[in-house]
Design a protein around this motif. Structure first.
Motif, PDB file in Angstrom:
ATOM      1  N   MET A   1       0.813  -1.194   0.000  1.00  8.09           N
ATOM      2  CA  MET A   1       0.000   0.000   0.000  1.00  8.09           C
ATOM      3  C   MET A   1       0.861   1.264   0.000  1.00  8.09           C
ATOM      4  SD  MET A   1      -3.186   0.903   2.385  1.00  8.09           S
ATOM      5  CE  MET A   1      -3.050   2.394   3.308  1.00  8.09           C
ATOM      6  N   LEU A   2       1.878   1.292   0.885  1.00 10.67           N
ATOM      7  CA  LEU A   2       2.769   2.451   0.916  1.00 10.67           C
ATOM      8  C   LEU A   2       3.503   2.614  -0.414  1.00 10.67           C
ATOM      9  CD1 LEU A   2       4.455   2.469   4.440  1.00 10.67           C
ATOM     10  CD2 LEU A   2       2.913   4.159   3.492  1.00 10.67           C
ATOM     11  N   HIS A   3       3.879   1.492  -0.999  1.00 17.78           N
ATOM     12  CA  HIS A   3       4.595   1.560  -2.272  1.00 17.78           C
ATOM     13  C   HIS A   3       3.688   2.143  -3.364  1.00 17.78           C
ATOM     14  CE1 HIS A   3       7.677   0.595  -5.179  1.00 17.78           C
ATOM     15  NE2 HIS A   3       6.748   0.058  -5.946  1.00 17.78           N
ATOM     16  N   THR A   4       2.432   1.744  -3.366  1.00 16.66           N
ATOM     17  CA  THR A   4       1.486   2.254  -4.366  1.00 16.66           C
ATOM     18  C   THR A   4       1.275   3.758  -4.203  1.00 16.66           C
ATOM     19  OG1 THR A   4       0.362   0.119  -4.385  1.00 16.66           O
ATOM     20  CG2 THR A   4      -0.854   1.982  -5.284  1.00 16.66           C
ATOM     21  N   ILE A   5       1.086   4.194  -2.968  1.00 19.15           N
ATOM     22  CA  ILE A   5       0.903   5.628  -2.704  1.00 19.15           C
ATOM     23  C   ILE A   5       2.166   6.398  -3.085  1.00 19.15           C
ATOM     24  CG2 ILE A   5       0.555   7.354  -0.884  1.00 19.15           C
ATOM     25  CD1 ILE A   5      -1.165   5.191   0.562  1.00 19.15           C
ATOM     26  N   SER A   6       3.333   5.851  -2.734  1.00 18.70           N
ATOM     27  CA  SER A   6       4.611   6.499  -3.066  1.00 18.70           C
ATOM     28  C   SER A   6       4.807   6.585  -4.574  1.00 18.70           C
ATOM     29  CB  SER A   6       5.771   5.735  -2.441  1.00 18.70           C
ATOM     30  OG  SER A   6       5.645   5.696  -1.046  1.00 18.70           O
ATOM     31  N   ARG A   8       2.463   6.771  -6.847  1.00 22.22           N
ATOM     32  CA  ARG A   8       1.561   7.807  -7.368  1.00 22.22           C
ATOM     33  C   ARG A   8       2.102   9.208  -7.091  1.00 22.22           C
ATOM     34  NH1 ARG A   8      -4.158   5.005  -5.627  1.00 22.22           N
ATOM     35  NH2 ARG A   8      -4.092   3.409  -7.247  1.00 22.22           N
ATOM     36  N   ILE A   9       2.635   9.407  -5.902  1.00 22.25           N
ATOM     37  CA  ILE A   9       3.208  10.716  -5.566  1.00 22.25           C
ATOM     38  C   ILE A   9       4.413  11.002  -6.459  1.00 22.25           C
ATOM     39  CG2 ILE A   9       4.433  12.013  -3.766  1.00 22.25           C
ATOM     40  CD1 ILE A   9       2.579  10.595  -1.722  1.00 22.25           C
ATOM     41  N   THR A  10       5.268   9.997  -6.653  1.00 23.67           N
ATOM     42  CA  THR A  10       6.440  10.153  -7.524  1.00 23.67           C
ATOM     43  C   THR A  10       6.013  10.477  -8.948  1.00 23.67           C
ATOM     44  OG1 THR A  10       7.745   8.668  -6.147  1.00 23.67           O
ATOM     45  CG2 THR A  10       8.510   9.017  -8.399  1.00 23.67           C
ATOM     46  N   ALA A  11       5.016   9.755  -9.467  1.00 25.75           N
ATOM     47  CA  ALA A  11       4.516  10.019 -10.825  1.00 25.75           C
ATOM     48  C   ALA A  11       3.980  11.448 -10.933  1.00 25.75           C
ATOM     49  CB  ALA A  11       3.426   9.020 -11.190  1.00 25.75           C
ATOM     50  N   TYR A  12       3.320  11.899  -9.900  1.00 30.85           N
ATOM     51  CA  TYR A  12       2.804  13.271  -9.869  1.00 30.85           C
ATOM     52  C   TYR A  12       3.962  14.271  -9.942  1.00 30.85           C
ATOM     53  CZ  TYR A  12       0.305  17.406  -8.129  1.00 30.85           C
ATOM     54  OH  TYR A  12      -0.227  18.654  -7.976  1.00 30.85           O
ATOM     55  N   ASN A  17       7.237  17.949 -13.587  1.00 29.92           N
ATOM     56  CA  ASN A  17       8.640  18.310 -13.818  1.00 29.92           C
ATOM     57  C   ASN A  17       9.337  18.818 -12.557  1.00 29.92           C
ATOM     58  OD1 ASN A  17       8.778  17.560 -16.540  1.00 29.92           O
ATOM     59  ND2 ASN A  17       7.798  19.487 -17.150  1.00 29.92           N
ATOM     60  N   TRP A  18       8.833  18.405 -11.406  1.00 29.32           N
ATOM     61  CA  TRP A  18       9.496  18.736 -10.143  1.00 29.32           C
ATOM     62  C   TRP A  18      10.671  17.790  -9.902  1.00 29.32           C
ATOM     63  CZ3 TRP A  18       4.407  19.056  -6.840  1.00 29.32           C
ATOM     64  CH2 TRP A  18       3.692  20.196  -7.220  1.00 29.32           C
ATOM     65  N   VAL A  19      10.578  16.610 -10.521  1.00 29.65           N
ATOM     66  CA  VAL A  19      11.638  15.610 -10.439  1.00 29.65           C
ATOM     67  C   VAL A  19      11.869  15.093 -11.854  1.00 29.65           C
ATOM     68  CG1 VAL A  19      12.247  13.326  -9.541  1.00 29.65           C
ATOM     69  CG2 VAL A  19      10.975  14.922  -8.094  1.00 29.65           C
ATOM     70  N   VAL A  31      10.173   9.272  -0.960  1.00 26.71           N
ATOM     71  CA  VAL A  31       8.756   9.427  -0.614  1.00 26.71           C
ATOM     72  C   VAL A  31       8.290   8.243   0.233  1.00 26.71           C
ATOM     73  CG1 VAL A  31       6.409   9.467  -1.565  1.00 26.71           C
ATOM     74  CG2 VAL A  31       8.183  10.900  -2.583  1.00 26.71           C
ATOM     75  N   GLU A  32       8.669   7.054  -0.172  1.00 29.01           N
ATOM     76  CA  GLU A  32       8.278   5.864   0.592  1.00 29.01           C
ATOM     77  C   GLU A  32       8.864   5.913   1.996  1.00 29.01           C
ATOM     78  OE1 GLU A  32       9.464   1.709  -0.667  1.00 29.01           O
ATOM     79  OE2 GLU A  32       7.349   1.756  -1.272  1.00 29.01           O
TER      80      GLU A  32
END
Length: 194
Positions: A1-6, A8-12, A17-19, A31-32
């Motif tokens: 679950m944490l990996h999935t949320i992380s 999604r945040i990374t993809a965002y 273009n923040w990363v 993030v994780e």
């Protein structure tokens, strides 16, 4: 679950273009790790309240957290495993190891503590392969790690003089576990590369 949320945040972050795309694995790791820290703090709060050992929990966990952020060491491959192992380790120290050492000779406890502090002081940091720290960052972490260790020793000494022996005992376990996790990561990287 944490990996999935992380993820999604990374993809965002990448989509905005923040990363940069090339830094996505690093961002995912960070993030994780941050989400895991929040979850763990909530678990610690619950452990503190349920055990009635609020001070001992935080005396144990604060130096461990500060040292781990500088010295590195082995990390569990899954968030659930990390949370489970850390919770079990905290309960083991609170209810078995800590009380046993509280009844030991102060000379023996100080001898063990000074030996572990010396090892930690001399021990170079080691990080998981996904972290690509430059030499300057590693050197800064060594200085900060050694400053934390000196701070731990100072607090141990002052509180021991004031008759508060649990700070010595529970912070000793923080340093010991940090050292053990560095040794485990060193062994892992020798065996499997890194």
């Amino acid at each position: 679950m944490l990996h999935t949320i992380s993820s999604r945040i990374t993809a965002y972050f990448v989509a905005r273009n923040w990363v940069e795309e090339s830094n996505a694995p690093w961002c995912l790791y960070v993030v994780e790790k941050k989400l895991l820290q929040v979850c763990f703090l909530l678990i610690l709060l619950v452990c503190s309240i349920l055990s009635g050992q609020f001070v001992n929990v935080w005396v144990f966990m604060l130096p461990l957290y500060l040292l781990r952020s500088r010295i590195g060491g082995w990390h569990a491959p899954y968030a659930w495993l990390c949370l489970s192992m850390t919770t079990a380790m905290t309960l083991l120290v609170l209810f078995l190891l800590g009380p046993a050492l509280l009844h030991a000779s102060p000379y023996a406890v100080w001898g063990l503590d000074l030996a572990v502090l010396a090892i930690a002081f001399l021990l170079p940091p080691i990080y998981p392969p996904q972290l690509h720290f430059e030499t300057e960052v590693v050197q800064a972490n060594i200085r900060k790690k050694n400053g934390i260790l000196l701070g731990v020793l100072l607090v141990q000494g002052v509180t021991f003089i004031l008759g508060i022996r649990q700070v010595l005992v529970f912070s000793f376990y923080s340093v010991l576990i940090s050292v053990l996790l560095v040794w485990i990561e060193q062994l892992k990287q020798k065996m499997y590369g890194g």
